[in-house]
Design an enzyme around this catalytic site. Structure first.
Site: not given
Length: 368
Positions: A17-18, A106, A110, A112, A156
Site C-alpha cells: 500500500e502506497h 468511495g 478503485s 475510478s 489501480d
C-alpha cells in the site's frame, strides 16, 4: 473498430500500500465488480457520455476542447482518458459511451480506475489502436493525475487492465514487469472477505498528496530517487539519518511494506497462503501507526476479525476510510462476519457491507 461493450474491474490490493508512487512492489487482484461501457463510434469529434449511476442529461464534450479542470464530476474521468489518448498522439473519432458500474464508490476498491480503464479500452478498440494493458494503464493514470488532479500511482490502473482470474498480480511499479501468482484460496479452505466500512475516503482533501510529498521528502533527504531504492537491510541506518519523526515513520512504512510484498510472494509460491495472514495484520499496523491513514472503523474491523480467529486482516486502498480485507477459513466466514457486524453496532457505526473477494479477470470486451 466495431461498436461493442467492454468491462474493467475494481480491485483489492492484497499487500503493498502506497508503494506504487515510490516505484515499489504491489500485489492487487481484480474483483468481479466492473465498470462497463457500451460504446458506438461517431462520425464527428463529439464525446457523448452517460452514466447509469448519475441522473441527468448525457454530458457532451468536443474532443478538440478538452483541457484539465474543464470537466466537473464523474465525467472528468472518461474525458481525461480521451484527453490523454489525444495527447499521446492518437487522434480519436467521436464516441457515444454509456457507462454502468457495480464497483462500490468511495470504498477504496478503485471505482475510478475501473471507469478510466474501461474508457481507454473502449476508445482503443473503437479507433483500432490495439493498445496493450500497460498502455491503457499509463494513459488512465495520466488522466487521473493530470486531468482530474489526483496524484495516484499506477497500481489501480494496472490491476484493472491486466489482472487474471485466479491470480494475484505481483507488479514492480518501476518498470511494470509483472507476474501472475496463483491465489488458490479455495484449495486451502480459505476465503478473503472485503469489509466496506461505508466510511467514504477523502483522498481529494489533500492527505493523499501530503503522504506522497512526505515520501518524496524522505527520498531526497536520503539521496535516492525513490524510497524503493532503500534496501530493507539498510533501513535502520537510513532512519538514523532522518531528524524529522514524521518522515521517519513514512519511510519505515514504505521500506517494510515492500519487504512484506516479497514475503507474501514467497509464501504464495510455496503454496502456503494461510501463512500470509500475520503479514496482512502487520501491514495494517504499519499503515495505522507509521503512515497514519487508517480510521477507527478500519481498526475495528481488523481487531475484531483477528480476535474472532481470522488469519489476518488489514485496510486496503488509499486509506482514510474505505474497506478492509480479512483472510479466514471457509467455515469461519459467517462467524467472523457476525462478529464484525456486532462490533460495529456496539460502537455506533453504520452496518458494514461484507462480501467475498474472488480473483477475477481484468479489462476485456464482453459483447457486441
Amino acid at each position: 473498430m466495431t461498436d461493442g461493450t467492454w468491462a474493467a474491474p475494481g480491485r483489492v490490493n492484497l499487500i503493498g500500500e502506497h508503494t506504487d508512487y515510490n516505484e515499489g512492489f504491489v500485489m492487487p487482484f481484480a474483483l468481479p465488480h466492473t465498470a462497463r461501457a457500451k460504446g458506438a463510434r461517431r462520425p464527428d469529434r463529439l464525446l457523448r457520455l452517460s452514466s447509469a449511476q448519475f441522473d441527468g442529461e448525457p454530458v457532451e464534450l468536443s474532443l478538440d476542447d478538452l483541457t484539465p479542470g474543464s470537466v466537473p464530476g464523474w465525467a472528468a474521468y472518461p474525458a481525461g482518458v480521451a484527453w490523454a489518448l489525444e495527447r499521446a498522439g492518437h487522434r480519436l473519432a467521436g464516441a457515444d459511451l454509456a457507462i454502468d458500474s457495480d464497483v462500490p464508490t468511495g470504498a477504496g476498491l478503485s471505482s475510478s480506475a475501473a471507469l478510466e480503464v474501461v474508457t481507454a479500452l473502449a476508445l482503443s478498440d473503437l479507433n483500432g489502436l490495439g493498445l496493450p494493458p500497460e498502455s491503457l494503464a499509463r494513459l488512465s493514470q495520466q488522466a487521473e493525475n493530470d486531468f482530474v488532479g489526483m496524484p495516484c500511482g499506477i497500481l489501480d490502473q494496472m490491476a484493472s487492465a491486466s489482472c487474471e482470474a485466479g491470480h494475484v498480480l505481483f507488479l514492480d511499479t518501476r518498470d511494470l514487469s509483472r507476474r501472475q501468482v496463483p491465489f488458490a484460496m479455495a484449495r486451502e479452505g480459505l476465503r478473503l472477505l472485503v469489509v466496506d466500512t461505508r466510511v467514504k475516503h477523502s483522498h481529494a482533501d489533500g492527505e493523499y498528496a501530503t503522504r506522497r510529498a512526505e515520501c518524496e521528502t524522505g527520498a531526497a533527504a536520503l539521496g535516492v530517487p525513490f524510497l524503493r531504492d532503500i534496501p530493507f537491510a539498510e533501513l535502520s541506518s537510513a532512519l538514523s539519518r532522518l531528524p524529522d519523526p514524521t518522515i521517519r515513520r513514512r519511510v519505515r512504512h514504505i521500506v517494510t511494506e515492500n519487504r512484506r510484498v516479497e514475503r507474501v510472494v514467497d509464501l504464495l509460491d510455496a503454496g502456503r497462503a494461510r501463512e500470509i495472514g500475520p503479514i496482512l495484520t502487520e501491514g495494517h499496523a504499519s499503515l495505522r501507526d507509521d503512515f497514519e491513514i487508517s480510521c477507527p472503523e478500519l481498526d475495528l474491523v481488523v481487531s475484531t476479525a483477528v480476535e474472532a480467529g481470522a488469519h489476518g486482516a488489514r485496510m486496503t486502498g488509499g486509506g482514510f476510510g474505505g474497506s478492509a480485507i480479512v483472510l479466514v477459513d471457509e467455515d469461519a466466514v459467517e462467524a467472523t462476519t457476525k462478529a464484525i457486524t456486532t462490533a460495529f453496532a456496539a460502537a455506533g457505526h453504520a452496518t458494514p457491507r461484507t462480501f467475498e473477494a474472488v480473483p477475477s479477470p481484468g479489462a476485456r470486451r464482453v459483447g457486441a
